[in-house]
Every structure is written in structure tokens, then in C-alpha cells.
Scaffold this motif. Structure first.
Motif, PDB file in Angstrom:
ATOM      1  N   ALA A   1       0.825  -1.220   0.000  1.00 39.19           N
ATOM      2  CA  ALA A   1       0.000   0.000   0.000  1.00 39.19           C
ATOM      3  C   ALA A   1       0.855   1.264   0.000  1.00 39.19           C
ATOM      4  CB  ALA A   1      -0.922  -0.004   1.216  1.00 39.19           C
ATOM      5  N   GLY A   2       2.171   1.099  -0.077  1.00 38.76           N
ATOM      6  CA  GLY A   2       3.062   2.247  -0.093  1.00 38.76           C
ATOM      7  C   GLY A   2       3.837   2.390   1.199  1.00 38.76           C
ATOM      8  N   PHE A   3       4.913   3.177   1.143  1.00 36.08           N
ATOM      9  CA  PHE A   3       5.801   3.354   2.295  1.00 36.08           C
ATOM     10  C   PHE A   3       5.080   3.966   3.500  1.00 36.08           C
ATOM     11  CE2 PHE A   3       8.882   6.012   4.649  1.00 36.08           C
ATOM     12  CZ  PHE A   3       9.727   4.998   5.107  1.00 36.08           C
ATOM     13  N   THR A   4       4.122   4.808   3.243  1.00 35.66           N
ATOM     14  CA  THR A   4       3.406   5.493   4.327  1.00 35.66           C
ATOM     15  C   THR A   4       2.672   4.499   5.232  1.00 35.66           C
ATOM     16  OG1 THR A   4       3.049   7.325   2.791  1.00 35.66           O
ATOM     17  CG2 THR A   4       1.796   7.376   4.829  1.00 35.66           C
ATOM     18  N   ALA A   5       2.315   3.343   4.677  1.00 36.81           N
ATOM     19  CA  ALA A   5       1.518   2.365   5.430  1.00 36.81           C
ATOM     20  C   ALA A   5       2.315   1.617   6.483  1.00 36.81           C
ATOM     21  CB  ALA A   5       0.884   1.364   4.459  1.00 36.81           C
ATOM     22  N   ILE A   6       3.648   1.799   6.518  1.00 34.14           N
ATOM     23  CA  ILE A   6       4.432   0.969   7.449  1.00 34.14           C
ATOM     24  C   ILE A   6       4.162   1.327   8.909  1.00 34.14           C
ATOM     25  CG2 ILE A   6       6.268   0.588   5.747  1.00 34.14           C
ATOM     26  CD1 ILE A   6       8.029   2.453   7.469  1.00 34.14           C
ATOM     27  N   TRP A   7       3.566   2.490   9.193  1.00 34.43           N
ATOM     28  CA  TRP A   7       3.264   2.814  10.589  1.00 34.43           C
ATOM     29  C   TRP A   7       2.233   1.862  11.177  1.00 34.43           C
ATOM     30  CZ3 TRP A   7      -1.417   3.953  12.754  1.00 34.43           C
ATOM     31  CH2 TRP A   7      -2.445   4.354  11.889  1.00 34.43           C
ATOM     32  N   TYR A   8       1.432   1.219  10.279  1.00 32.24           N
ATOM     33  CA  TYR A   8       0.451   0.249  10.761  1.00 32.24           C
ATOM     34  C   TYR A   8       1.115  -0.966  11.409  1.00 32.24           C
ATOM     35  CZ  TYR A   8      -3.503   2.565   8.455  1.00 32.24           C
ATOM     36  OH  TYR A   8      -4.487   3.445   8.100  1.00 32.24           O
ATOM     37  N   SER A   9       2.422  -1.137  11.181  1.00 32.32           N
ATOM     38  CA  SER A   9       3.126  -2.280  11.789  1.00 32.32           C
ATOM     39  C   SER A   9       3.083  -2.212  13.315  1.00 32.32           C
ATOM     40  CB  SER A   9       4.577  -2.330  11.308  1.00 32.32           C
ATOM     41  OG  SER A   9       5.292  -1.177  11.718  1.00 32.32           O
TER      42      SER A   9
ATOM     43  N   VAL B   1      10.337   8.787   8.335  1.00 25.94           N
ATOM     44  CA  VAL B   1       9.292   7.772   8.454  1.00 25.94           C
ATOM     45  C   VAL B   1       7.933   8.431   8.580  1.00 25.94           C
ATOM     46  CG1 VAL B   1      10.821   6.068   9.525  1.00 25.94           C
ATOM     47  CG2 VAL B   1       9.589   7.682  10.969  1.00 25.94           C
ATOM     48  N   PRO B   2       6.879   7.782   8.140  1.00 26.25           N
ATOM     49  CA  PRO B   2       5.533   8.358   8.236  1.00 26.25           C
ATOM     50  C   PRO B   2       5.079   8.448   9.695  1.00 26.25           C
ATOM     51  CG  PRO B   2       5.432   6.074   7.486  1.00 26.25           C
ATOM     52  CD  PRO B   2       6.868   6.450   7.486  1.00 26.25           C
ATOM     53  N   GLU B   3       4.340   9.477  10.017  1.00 21.26           N
ATOM     54  CA  GLU B   3       3.844   9.648  11.368  1.00 21.26           C
ATOM     55  C   GLU B   3       2.761   8.613  11.684  1.00 21.26           C
ATOM     56  OE1 GLU B   3       2.460  13.535  12.228  1.00 21.26           O
ATOM     57  OE2 GLU B   3       4.324  14.520  11.608  1.00 21.26           O
ATOM     58  N   ILE B   4       2.693   8.256  12.968  1.00 24.98           N
ATOM     59  CA  ILE B   4       1.647   7.338  13.407  1.00 24.98           C
ATOM     60  C   ILE B   4       0.293   8.023  13.211  1.00 24.98           C
ATOM     61  CG2 ILE B   4       0.679   6.123  15.410  1.00 24.98           C
ATOM     62  CD1 ILE B   4       3.524   5.881  16.486  1.00 24.98           C
ATOM     63  N   GLY B   5      -0.610   7.343  12.528  1.00 18.21           N
ATOM     64  CA  GLY B   5      -1.924   7.903  12.245  1.00 18.21           C
ATOM     65  C   GLY B   5      -2.020   8.573  10.894  1.00 18.21           C
ATOM     66  N   ALA B   6      -0.892   8.592  10.136  1.00 17.93           N
ATOM     67  CA  ALA B   6      -0.915   9.211   8.808  1.00 17.93           C
ATOM     68  C   ALA B   6      -1.917   8.487   7.913  1.00 17.93           C
ATOM     69  CB  ALA B   6       0.487   9.158   8.192  1.00 17.93           C
TER      70      ALA B   6
END
Length: 605
Positions: free
Chosen positions: A55-63, A201-206
Motif C-alpha cells: 500500500a506504499g511506504f506510508t503504510a508501514i506505521w500500521y506495523s 518515516v511516516p507519522e503514526i496515524g498518517a
């Protein structure tokens, strides 16, 4: 020579009364039975990220929230299996629990899934360990299958040496791995806290537009691969020193704490460092390189990670033979799995596990990603059935405080059932084989069980009415010439009875005449019957003759076919001779209800 090589590889035979010395302490048991679960730290986070980056690099915060959910499931499983240990201290885990509370078919499904899972555990561990090596040394990529199969062979040999010796061998690298991962986590957190890590890194909740519930569930199910191996302690309780159940429960709790801490640390570092999956470098490899650079500590962590991934297979080597023993005891697997080897381990189970897992690695070309979904489904099915079985157990027995225990297992069952369904729905293309393979395995169990029951029925006697039938004896000795082997056989036959007949099958008149003349000159006191074979077959005329003898004497005599056979001094010399006696013996044993015996004559040169 074979015996010397076996002693060198396996060690001296151990006496049966030494079995107590093969029991494991908590320190060694943690290394042996937790190596699979602890090693999953090396690929659990990576499996989550592989799904999310789609889903893209931004989605890695869901980890991070996904990892939190995985930790919650880990806590539920640890509490649930702790209850199982005290309720069923004889071991067997999901198989015994499901069989006792849900019926034999359900028990076979749970146990069969675990047996398959243990084979996959060895294959996945060997493949994952090879991936760690090839991450550090990319030029070895083309030899990954050979490396994995070689390691499986070495682990098989180590486990054939006995539980205690294999535990001593494994304990040091397992604890080195745990220490090195905690050092990596502490150093990584310190570097991040002091501003040494500058990843964007993408912010949590992005917000991520193309993240769906389906994708998140798929990532969660992938992360649950980090929980495989949790059940091994409850399966192998008999391997613990007394008090076995208490030591097993303490080992299980300690394993859960260590696993949860390492998984949390690796997941946080992967997010903080902005790590994404790479086909040529594992997540742990990238974190170590980002933290320490590509120096000595990096290569040490890569090396010890590769070793622990290989040694994770040892959990299966400890649990598979015990579970196979229980299946064999219940007549659902061959009785060979109940036999203890020279070193008091269930050697046949160990060898069987090694061979099948090596074949699996070769079939999948060492591709870990292809094996992990199937591997995880194989373990979550028994997870679910075990929890359901424990629910039934508490409801039936209703011990003091059973409501709380029932609640824990209910939550565990609903959670693991959900994970199983998520796996099936989201990764059906990878796990569909389980729906073919598990029914086949169940069918094999039932056929083996039917065979044993049927055999027992046919062999059973009634002591009151079934008595030995006393008859005379007619001995038929097939001969190919006048030799010492024939002399030896006829001497033995005449020591049993005077009713002995020699049979010679000839192909042409000249050789028949020569044989008759030699026999008459020798005159051993036994009549020679000559059979002529127009089609150069020995078996057909011989069988017809034996049938004639049976027809004439079966009511008064037992028929014995005594086959002369000379045995060469060296194995390779046997290849130089026709093995006619072996063919005759094999055919008669399978076709005739008569006594077939071989009289060996050993050559000395």
C-alpha cells in the motif's frame, strides 16, 4: 565399518535405566523448545512489512498497532497453554486435548496438523537461516538449497545423539542470539533517542488512501507467524525433569516474556529506521547495518541469526518424535515410531522428520515465503482445537475457579479461530494445499489404524479352544547343484525329519542328465525330483510341485521349503551372483501358506 561410522556420529549406546538422565532442566528446555518461537523474531516483523508496503511506504506505521495485536494474542496463547500443561501433564498438547474432549477425528486433525507443521518448521527454519547467510554473502544465493539440506542433515545427526546432548549443543547459540538481539535493540533505541537515526518515516496515524481492512488483516495474519512454536512446550512435557509440569509452565512463561520483548523491539526499530523488505537483505540485517554499520557486530548478529534460524528446527526435532510416539501408541502411525534408538531418543521419528523436511526444501527451492503461510495455518488449526478442547474440559470437570479458566480458553479459541479464517481468506492461494493434504493425512491415519485392528483380529486366538495342531513334517529343498550349501541344507533338513525331498529344475536334457549322475554318485540319502522347465522359469514348476505336495500331505504334514543360500564375505561380491534363492523366498512368503526358511552357508574368502 558401518557400526564404527554409526558410533562416531551417534555415540555409544545408552542403557534403558539412563533415561532419567536425558530429562531437560529449565535452562536447556528453554533453548531446545523455544528456539522455534524465538527465531521467528527474525522474520515475524518482516512478514508484516511485506504486506503493508504493497500500500506504499506510508503504510508501514500500521506495523505498530498490528504488532500490539500480535503481542495480545501471544499473551492469550501463553496463558491458555499454561492451563493445558497442568490439565494434561502427560504431554501431547493439542492432540491429547482434542482427542479427549472433542473426539478422535478432531484429535487426529489437530495432531496431524502439528505433525505436518513440525515438518514445515524444519523446512522454514533451514530456508530462513540460509536467507540470513545469503543476505551477508550474496554470492551464495545459488547454493541456498544445498546449504539448507546440509544443515538439516547435521541437525538430524545431532538429535540422534540424544536429547541432553542436542540441548547442550543448542543452548549456547540460542542464548547468544537472545543476548545479541537485546544488545541490538538497546543500541538501536539509544541511537534513535540520541538523534543518530535520521530516517524519514511516516507519522503514526498518517492517512493512507489504499489501505483496506483486508490488507490489515492479511498483515496481522502474517505477523502471527511469529507465534509458531508456542505450543511445543505443552507437547514435550515428558522431556522435563520432575516436577515436569511446573518446570514446563515456568519455561513457557519465560519464553513468552523473551519473545514478546524481542518482537516489540525489532518492530519499533524497523519503524523508526524506516526499514522496508528487501529480497537480498532481511529486516534484522538492515537494522543491524543501520545501527552498527557493516562491521564486526553486524556480521556477528547475522551469523548468530542464521544459526538460531537453523536451530529453530530443533523444536520440531524435540516435539515431532514424541507426538509421533503417541500416534503410534494409539495405532495411527507405524509402531516403528515407538522404538527408542541407541541414545534413548525416538530415532525413527527424528530420521523421518529430517528426510521429509529436506525433500520439502528441495521441492520449494528454499523459498521461505512460499512455506510460511502454509506453516502458520498448520499451527493455528491445532491452536484453535486445543482451546476448544480445553473449554469442553473445564465445562465437564468444573474444578474450583473453572469459570476464569474457561474464559481464558474461550478468548483464545475465538482469537485463534479468527486468525485461522483470516489466513485462509487472505492467503488462500498459498494455503490451499492444506485442504488437500490434511484430508490425505487423516485418511492415512485411518488406514493404518484399520490395518492394526484388522491384524489383531486375525491373529487373536481363543485360549479355551485354539490349541496347537500336531502334524508331521515334509521338507522340500530346492537345489541348483551338488554344493556345500546344498550339503549344509540337507544335513539340517534331515535333523528335523526323515521325510525330505530335493527338487531340481532343469532347462535342457544334458544338464539334467549331469545333475542326476552327480546326485547318484553323491547319494545323500534324499530322493531327487527333477522338474523340466520349457520356458526357463524356476518359480513356475517349483510352485506347481509344492502345490502337489500340499494337496497330498497337507492334512498330515506341515510343508517346509528349506532354501540353501551361500553368503559372500563382502557385500559387493553378492552382486556377482544370481539371487535366485531370494526371489524364491520372497515369492513363496507372499503367495503360499507354508513355512519358508533359509539355511545360510558363509563363504570365508
Amino acid at each position: 565399518m558401518v557400526s564404527k561410522v554409526k558410533r562416531l556420529l551417534i555415540g555409544r549406546p545408552m542403557k534403558s535405566n539412563e533415561l532419567d538422565h536425558e530429562k531437560l532442566s529449565k535452562v536447556k528446555a528453554l533453548a531446545v523448545l523455544s528456539s522455534d518461537a524465538l527465531s521467528s523474531v527474525a522474520y515475524g516483523t518482516e512478514q508484516i512489512l511485506i504486506v503493508l508496503v504493497a500500500a506504499g511506504f506510508t503504510a508501514i506505521w500500521y506495523s505498530l498497532p498490528i504488532a500490539l495485536a500480535v503481542l495480545g494474542l501471544l499473551a492469550i496463547l501463553i496463558l491458555s497453554y499454561r492451563q493445558t500443561i497442568f490439565a494434561y501433564p502427560q504431554g501431547g498438547g493439542a492432540y491429547i486435548v482434542a482427542k479427549s474432549n472433542l473426539g478422535v477425528p478432531t484429535g487426529l486433525l489437530a495432531g496431524g496438523s502439528l505433525l505436518v507443521d513440525y515438518i514445515l518448521t524444519v523446512a522454514v527454519s533451514a530456508s530462513a537461516g540460509t536467507d540470513a547467510i545469503t543476505s551477508a554473502f550474496p554470492n551464495l544465493h545459488n547454493h541456498s538449497v544445498l546449504i539448507a539440506v546440509t544443515v538439516i542433515l547435521l541437525l538430524t545427526i545431532v538429535n540422534l545423539r540424544g536429547v541432553t546432548e542436542s540441548a547442550s549443543f543448542i543452548a549456547i547459540p540460542v542464548y547468544l542470539f537472545v543476548v545479541s538481539i537485546f544488545v541490538l535493540i538497546i543500541a538501536g533505541v539509544f541511537k534513535y533517542a540520541t538523534g543518530g537515526a535520521h530516517a524519514n518515516v511516516p507519522e503514526i496515524g498518517a492517512a493512507v488512501s489504499n489501505v483496506s481492512l483486508f490488507l490489515l488483516l492479511k498483515a496481522f495474519s502474517s505477523g502471527c507467524s511469529a507465534l509458531t512454536g508456542v505450543e511445543a512446550v505443552s507437547n514435550a512435557i515428558p522431556n522435563f525433569k520432575a516436577p515436569a509440569e511446573k518446570n514446563a509452565a515456568k519455561t513457557l512463561m519465560l519464553m513468552g516474556i523473551i519473545l514478546g520483548s524481542m518482537f516489540t523491539g525489532i518492530t519499533l526499530l524497523a519503524y523508526w529506521y524506516g526499514i522496508t523488505p528487501d529480497t537480498k537483505a532481511t529486516v534484522v540485517s538492515q537494522i543491524a547495518e543501520s545501527t552498527f554499520g557493516r562491521g564486526g557486530l553486524y556480521f556477528f548478529i547475522q551469523g548468530i541469526t542464521a544459526v538460531i534460524l537453523f536451530l529453530a528446527a530443533n523444536t520440531a526435532y524435540s516435539a515431532f518424535p514424541l507426538l509421533a510416539f503417541m500416534f503410534a501408541k494409539d495405532k495411527y502411525l507405524p509402531h516403528a515410531f515407538m522404538v527408542r534408538g541407541d541414545r534413548l531418543g525416538f530415532s525413527n521419528g527424528i530420521i523421518f522428520l529430517g528426510v521429509l523436511s529436506a525433500l520439502l526444501v528441495a521441492a520449494f527451492h528454499g523459498n521461505t515465503e512460499s512455506l510460511i503461510p502454509l506453516y502458520a495455518v498448520g499451527v493455528f488449526i491445532p491452536f484453535t482445537l486445543s482451546q476448544l478442547g480445553m473449554m469442553v474440559h473445564w465445562y465437564k470437570t468444573k474444578p474450583k475457579g473453572w469459570q476464569n479458566k474457561f474464559t481464558v480458553n474461550t478468548v483464545g479459541m475465538l482469537t485463534t479461530l479468527t486468525i485461522t479464517l483470516i489466513f485462509i481468506i487472505t492467503k488462500f492461494s498459498s494455503v490451499w494445499m492444506a485442504f488437500i493434504f490434511l484430508p490425505v493425512v487423516m485418511f492415512v491415519f485411518h488406514r493404518i489404524h484399520y490395518h492394526y485392528l484388522n491384524t489383531a483380529d486375525q491373529l487373536r486366538i481363543c485360549p479355551a479352544t485354539d490349541k496347537p495342531c500336531i502334524k508331521g513334517s515334509t521338507v522340500v529343498v530346492p537345489v541348483s547343484g551338488v554344493t556345500r550349501a546344498v550339503l549344509h541344507s540337507i544335513s539340517y533338513a534331515k535333523s528335523l525329519t526323515d521325510n525330505v525331498v530335493a527338487v531340481y529344475v532343469g532347462f535342457d536334457e544334458e544338464e539334467i542328465n549331469k545333475m542326476e549322475q552327480k546326485w547318484e554318485e553323491w547319494n545323500p540319502g534324499v530322493r531327487l525330483i527333477v522338474l523340466r522347465s520349457r520356458y526357463r522359469s524356476i518359480l513356475r514348476p517349483l510352485v506347481k510341485f509344492i502345490e502337489t505336495v500340499e494337496w497330498k500331505t497337507a492334512s498330515t504334514d506341515h510343508i517346509t521349503v528349506l532354501i540353501p543360500q551361500f553368503v559372500t564375505k563382502h557385500w559387493w561380491q553378492a552382486v556377482l551372483h544370481n539371487q535366485t534363492s531370494l526371489f524364491i523366498r520372497s515369492y513363496l512368503m507372499n503367495q503360499k501358506d507354508i513355512v519358508v526358511a533359509t539355511v545360510p552357508y558363509h563363504l570365508h574368502k
